[in-house]
Write a protein that holds these residues in place. Sequence first.
Motif, PDB file in Angstrom:
ATOM      1  N   GLY A  26       0.830  -1.203   0.000  1.00  0.00           N
ATOM      2  CA  GLY A  26       0.000   0.000   0.000  1.00  0.00           C
ATOM      3  C   GLY A  26       0.862   1.249   0.000  1.00  0.00           C
ATOM      4  O   GLY A  26       2.005   1.237   0.457  1.00  0.00           O
ATOM      5  N   LEU A  27       0.300   2.319  -0.527  1.00  0.00           N
ATOM      6  CA  LEU A  27       1.051   3.563  -0.661  1.00  0.00           C
ATOM      7  C   LEU A  27       1.531   4.111   0.678  1.00  0.00           C
ATOM      8  O   LEU A  27       2.608   4.706   0.765  1.00  0.00           O
ATOM      9  CB  LEU A  27       0.179   4.612  -1.356  1.00  0.00           C
ATOM     10  N   VAL A  28       0.740   3.956   1.730  1.00  0.00           N
ATOM     11  CA  VAL A  28       1.108   4.493   3.046  1.00  0.00           C
ATOM     12  C   VAL A  28       2.380   3.832   3.563  1.00  0.00           C
ATOM     13  O   VAL A  28       3.291   4.505   4.077  1.00  0.00           O
ATOM     14  CB  VAL A  28      -0.052   4.305   4.036  1.00  0.00           C
ATOM     15  N   ILE A  29       2.458   2.520   3.434  1.00  0.00           N
ATOM     16  CA  ILE A  29       3.641   1.805   3.919  1.00  0.00           C
ATOM     17  C   ILE A  29       4.846   2.122   3.042  1.00  0.00           C
ATOM     18  O   ILE A  29       5.966   2.314   3.547  1.00  0.00           O
ATOM     19  CB  ILE A  29       3.357   0.300   3.975  1.00  0.00           C
ATOM     20  N   ASP A  30       4.643   2.214   1.740  1.00  0.00           N
ATOM     21  CA  ASP A  30       5.735   2.625   0.853  1.00  0.00           C
ATOM     22  C   ASP A  30       6.293   3.983   1.267  1.00  0.00           C
ATOM     23  O   ASP A  30       7.516   4.187   1.332  1.00  0.00           O
ATOM     24  CB  ASP A  30       5.229   2.721  -0.589  1.00  0.00           C
ATOM     25  N   LEU A  31       5.397   4.932   1.552  1.00  0.00           N
ATOM     26  CA  LEU A  31       5.821   6.280   1.932  1.00  0.00           C
ATOM     27  C   LEU A  31       6.577   6.266   3.255  1.00  0.00           C
ATOM     28  O   LEU A  31       7.644   6.894   3.378  1.00  0.00           O
ATOM     29  CB  LEU A  31       4.608   7.207   2.036  1.00  0.00           C
ATOM     30  N   LEU A  32       6.067   5.579   4.243  1.00  0.00           N
ATOM     31  CA  LEU A  32       6.731   5.536   5.546  1.00  0.00           C
ATOM     32  C   LEU A  32       8.120   4.914   5.422  1.00  0.00           C
ATOM     33  O   LEU A  32       9.088   5.430   6.000  1.00  0.00           O
ATOM     34  CB  LEU A  32       5.886   4.748   6.550  1.00  0.00           C
ATOM     35  N   ALA A  36      11.376   7.062   6.351  1.00  0.00           N
ATOM     36  CA  ALA A  36      12.109   6.634   7.550  1.00  0.00           C
ATOM     37  C   ALA A  36      13.585   6.429   7.256  1.00  0.00           C
ATOM     38  O   ALA A  36      14.442   6.703   8.113  1.00  0.00           O
ATOM     39  CB  ALA A  36      11.489   5.353   8.105  1.00  0.00           C
ATOM     40  N   GLY A  37      13.891   5.951   6.043  1.00  0.00           N
ATOM     41  CA  GLY A  37      15.288   5.725   5.697  1.00  0.00           C
ATOM     42  C   GLY A  37      16.000   4.870   6.734  1.00  0.00           C
ATOM     43  O   GLY A  37      15.485   3.841   7.179  1.00  0.00           O
ATOM     44  N   ASN A  38      17.181   5.326   7.145  1.00  0.00           N
ATOM     45  CA  ASN A  38      17.957   4.609   8.160  1.00  0.00           C
ATOM     46  C   ASN A  38      17.735   5.145   9.571  1.00  0.00           C
ATOM     47  O   ASN A  38      18.375   4.670  10.514  1.00  0.00           O
ATOM     48  CB  ASN A  38      19.444   4.685   7.820  1.00  0.00           C
ATOM     49  N   ASP A  39      16.820   6.123   9.718  1.00  0.00           N
ATOM     50  CA  ASP A  39      16.606   6.729  11.038  1.00  0.00           C
ATOM     51  C   ASP A  39      15.731   5.877  11.941  1.00  0.00           C
ATOM     52  O   ASP A  39      15.743   6.055  13.162  1.00  0.00           O
ATOM     53  CB  ASP A  39      15.969   8.111  10.881  1.00  0.00           C
ATOM     54  N   PHE A  40      14.943   4.971  11.358  1.00  0.00           N
ATOM     55  CA  PHE A  40      14.034   4.142  12.143  1.00  0.00           C
ATOM     56  C   PHE A  40      14.131   2.702  11.663  1.00  0.00           C
ATOM     57  O   PHE A  40      14.235   2.436  10.469  1.00  0.00           O
ATOM     58  CB  PHE A  40      12.575   4.600  11.972  1.00  0.00           C
ATOM     59  N   VAL A  63       3.012   3.707  16.624  1.00  0.00           N
ATOM     60  CA  VAL A  63       2.305   4.591  15.697  1.00  0.00           C
ATOM     61  C   VAL A  63       1.164   3.829  15.038  1.00  0.00           C
ATOM     62  O   VAL A  63       1.191   2.602  14.924  1.00  0.00           O
ATOM     63  CB  VAL A  63       3.229   5.173  14.602  1.00  0.00           C
ATOM     64  N   ILE A  64       0.154   4.590  14.595  1.00  0.00           N
ATOM     65  CA  ILE A  64      -0.972   4.040  13.844  1.00  0.00           C
ATOM     66  C   ILE A  64      -0.946   4.650  12.452  1.00  0.00           C
ATOM     67  O   ILE A  64      -0.860   5.875  12.294  1.00  0.00           O
ATOM     68  CB  ILE A  64      -2.315   4.354  14.527  1.00  0.00           C
ATOM     69  N   LEU A  65      -1.037   3.810  11.443  1.00  0.00           N
ATOM     70  CA  LEU A  65      -1.020   4.289  10.065  1.00  0.00           C
ATOM     71  C   LEU A  65      -2.446   4.551   9.595  1.00  0.00           C
ATOM     72  O   LEU A  65      -3.153   3.649   9.159  1.00  0.00           O
ATOM     73  CB  LEU A  65      -0.361   3.248   9.152  1.00  0.00           C
ATOM     74  N   GLY A  66      -2.858   5.806   9.719  1.00  0.00           N
ATOM     75  CA  GLY A  66      -4.165   6.196   9.220  1.00  0.00           C
ATOM     76  C   GLY A  66      -5.216   6.293  10.299  1.00  0.00           C
ATOM     77  O   GLY A  66      -5.866   5.296  10.628  1.00  0.00           O
ATOM     78  N   HIS A 213       7.573  15.621   8.882  1.00  0.00           N
ATOM     79  CA  HIS A 213       7.910  16.634   7.872  1.00  0.00           C
ATOM     80  C   HIS A 213       8.342  15.970   6.564  1.00  0.00           C
ATOM     81  O   HIS A 213       7.888  16.378   5.475  1.00  0.00           O
ATOM     82  CB  HIS A 213       9.019  17.548   8.389  1.00  0.00           C
ATOM     83  N   ARG A 214       9.216  14.961   6.643  1.00  0.00           N
ATOM     84  CA  ARG A 214       9.671  14.290   5.424  1.00  0.00           C
ATOM     85  C   ARG A 214       8.506  13.614   4.706  1.00  0.00           C
ATOM     86  O   ARG A 214       8.413  13.658   3.473  1.00  0.00           O
ATOM     87  CB  ARG A 214      10.757  13.262   5.738  1.00  0.00           C
ATOM     88  N   MET A 215       7.627  12.988   5.464  1.00  0.00           N
ATOM     89  CA  MET A 215       6.492  12.312   4.844  1.00  0.00           C
ATOM     90  C   MET A 215       5.593  13.312   4.124  1.00  0.00           C
ATOM     91  O   MET A 215       5.099  13.033   3.023  1.00  0.00           O
ATOM     92  CB  MET A 215       5.707  11.522   5.895  1.00  0.00           C
TER      93      MET A 215
END
Length: 232
Positions: A26-32, A36-40, A63-66, A213-215
């Motif tokens: 899903g797009l939400v998980i792709d975006l996260l 997140a990169g290497n920070d999480f 966290v909750i996605l959505g 902010h990045r998201m």
Amino acid sequence: MRAVYLDTSAPPYLMGSGSEMAKPPGLVIDLLRDAAGNDFQLSFRRITARRIIDEVRFGRADVILGMRVTPERLADLRFPMRNGAIDPDRWLVRLTQSFYRLEGGALQWDGQRLSPAGATVGLPSGMAMGSLLRDLGADVVEFSTTKQLFSMLAAGRFSAVATLDVIGDSFAGTVNGRRIEKLQPALEEADFYMPVAPAYYARHSEKVEALWHRMTTMRDASYARLLPQYLE
């Protein structure tokens, strides 16, 4: 970061149903994942709607996605804020849903009433607005692929297709030589956010703010780039 999301489908943002992550997810998980990169270090679990807030409230998830904003949820979770109020720009998903019909078609929508009564409306399988459409008097027919829905609309099999704007707008124009138009106003519109557990936010506030902010910065371009794989 332990992320939880619903075990029901909300295409194209969250795909599939049940406890397992779909492929693609899903797009939400792709975006996260991208933001997140290497920070999480991320982990994901799917949870029923009845349990999802308790997973965060009792420290079993971060966290909750959505999640839509309500006063009760603001008391239990940390949402992205600005000047003491919810930040209207840092939504994760803006679910705007509209009707699409053949140009000049008979179906009419004024924001409250749908006519003619009993109009056949195509709907992507798994979308929650089927009950709303039936309450409006539509004869709802569900199909698994959006391409099939719009092909059938172009062939005159439906009075309209009801779907998310992020999907429908990619078909508005010409389909199989027939002109497709979007009706105004929208059928529904709602913003969903990625709230964080207060304890997690207290430990990682700077990183969480930077992630939000990045998201937000990446969101529109990421969704546009990745959407085609979810329209097959």
